[in-house]
Structures are given as structure tokens and as C-alpha cells.
Design an enzyme around this catalytic site. Structure first.
Site, PDB file in Angstrom:
ATOM      1  CE  LYS A  10      24.859 -24.199   9.108  1.00  0.00           C
ATOM      2  NZ  LYS A  10      24.434 -25.615   9.340  1.00  0.00           N
ATOM      3  NE  ARG A  27      21.982  -8.153   9.295  1.00  0.00           N
ATOM      4  CZ  ARG A  27      22.414  -7.165   8.526  1.00  0.00           C
ATOM      5  NH1 ARG A  27      23.234  -7.442   7.512  1.00  0.00           N
ATOM      6  NH2 ARG A  27      22.054  -5.921   8.738  1.00  0.00           N
ATOM      7  CB  THR A  38      13.692  -6.849   3.146  1.00  0.00           C
ATOM      8  OG1 THR A  38      15.060  -6.847   3.585  1.00  0.00           O
ATOM      9  CG2 THR A  38      12.774  -6.876   4.366  1.00  0.00           C
ATOM     10  CE  LYS A  39      18.740  -4.671   0.882  1.00  0.00           C
ATOM     11  NZ  LYS A  39      20.082  -4.069   1.054  1.00  0.00           N
ATOM     12  CG  HIS A  83      -2.054  -0.897   1.184  1.00  0.00           C
ATOM     13  ND1 HIS A  83      -3.231  -0.588   0.544  1.00  0.00           N
ATOM     14  CD2 HIS A  83      -2.215  -2.137   1.681  1.00  0.00           C
ATOM     15  CE1 HIS A  83      -4.077  -1.601   0.664  1.00  0.00           C
ATOM     16  NE2 HIS A  83      -3.478  -2.557   1.337  1.00  0.00           N
TER      17      HIS A  83
END
Length: 214
Positions: free
Chosen positions: A193, A190, A175-176, A123
Site C-alpha cells: 500500500k 514488496r 533488502t531495498k 560477512h
């Protein structure tokens, strides 16, 4: 048929009428006649594919939805293709209580554990004099490649690609993009491994490594 659909999309009056016929006002769920009589002839379901009884399949005929052979959508899950296609490959599983909001593409042999959220929808919020729910929505496709495993209670945000045979630890917020053969975890996720083909081992990442992108 394509010309008729385009005409409806371009004419605000026709579009409003079509939406009213397909779903009640201010709701995402299609009307019963769409679910029972229209969608089964439009959306593809492969051999042996299963949608459990207590699911909410909020799919519309004007966006693609497919469930590949041998795949399962577990109870209490929600699938919504109102803003973009939801495509699920073969032999994949959508776990109990998970939510897929298109545009989302899930590959073959994928595990989505319990209460996983994949939302390709966002949104807008910038206009402070308009409620956020009334502002424009944007979309960015989420892709989960073959053999990936998304742990329970994880969230995959719009536009993210999860690589082949990657693992997202439970409770993560991704988020990535996540590279193939990589394990990520945390909020934001993050690298934990990576698989090293030279040693044929899954090796821990250095603590200073951040997100990975394709």
C-alpha cells in the site's frame, strides 16, 4: 584523547591489547568492568529511557550508543555496536528478543515489534579457502526514520532505509529502501500500500510494483 585513540587504532599491538582489555577473546560481549564502570559515563541515555533487565547490551566505548528519552529496549534483546554506532531516538521501542547490530539509526516514535533483526553487518564469503567467520566484515548503515513500524519476525538488511511512517509487515525480509508512508511485506518485501495525499487514503499498489527506493 582523540590522538591517543587514533594511535591505538593504527598500532596492531596496542589495538590487540586494548581489545583484550575491553572484551574476552572471540566474544562480542564487553568485560564486566566496561559494562559497569566505563560505558555509563560514555553512552547517552535520555530521561525516562529504560533497558529491561534481561537484555544483552554488547556496547563498546569506542563506538557510539545512545537511547533517547522515553525509549525502551525490551527483555531478551541484543544491542551490539562493535562494528558501528547504534543510535535510538526518543519514545521508541525495541521489542522483545530483537537484535540491533550497528551501524543502525532508529528515529523517534518508532515501533520495532518482537524478534526484529536489524543488522548493518555482513560477512565476506568469496575466499573459499578461508572460513567465512574469518573473512573481512563489511558494514552499511540501516536507518529507520520517525514513526515507522517494523512487524514481528522481520529482517532489515544492511544499507536499507525505512522511510517516515512506513510499515513493514510481520515476517518480511527487506533488502531495498522503503519510501515514507508505504506498507511493504513479503520475502523479499514488496509494496502493498501507499498513502495518497490527493485522496487522503492508503491505496493498494498494483501487483506488478516491486521494491521502492528513496
Amino acid at each position: 584523547m582523540a590522538q591517543f585513540v587514533q594511535l591505538v587504532k593504527q598500532n596492531p599491538k596496542y589495538k590487540s591489547l586494548a581489545l583484550y582489555l575491553l572484551m574476552p577473546a572471540r566474544q562480542a560481549r564487553p568485560r564486566w568492568w566496561v559494562r559497569k564502570f566505563l560505558n555509563p559515563f560514555i553512552h547517552r541515555r535520555g530521561a525516562g529511557a529504560r533497558i529491561c533487565r534481561s537484555t544483552r547490551i554488547d556496547v563498546m566505548p569506542f563506538q557510539p550508543f545512545s537511547l533517547g528519552a522515553g525509549s525502551t529496549i525490551e527483555d531478551f534483546s541484543t544491542i551490539n555496536n562493535g562494528m558501528g554506532a547504534v543510535l535510538i531516538g526518543e519514545r521508541s521501542r525495541v521489542g522483545i528478543g530483537s537484535v540491533l547490530i550497528g551501524p543502525v539509526e532508529v528515529g523517534n516514535d518508532v515501533i520495532l515489534a518482537q524478534h526484529v533483526v536489524l543488522s548493518g553487518l555482513n560477512h565476506s564469503y568469496e575466499a573459499i579457502d578461508i572460513p567465512i567467520k574469518n573473512q573481512t566484515c563489511t558494514t552499511a548503515r540501516i536507518v529507520v526514520e520517525d514513526e515507522a513500524w517494523i512487524g514481528a519476525n522481520s529482517v532489515i538488511t544492511a544499507g536499507v532505509r525505512i522511510g517516515k511512517h512506513a510499515v513493514v509487515a510481520g515476517g518480511s525480509v527487506v533488502t531495498k529502501d522503503v519510501a515514507p508512508y508505504t506498507v511493504v511485506g513479503g520475502n523479499p518485501a514488496r509494496i502493498l500500500k501507499r498513502y495518497n495525499p490527493a485522496t487522503a487514503q492508503w491505496e493498494r499498489a498494483n501487483s506488478n510494483h516491486g521494491h521502492t527506493t528513496n
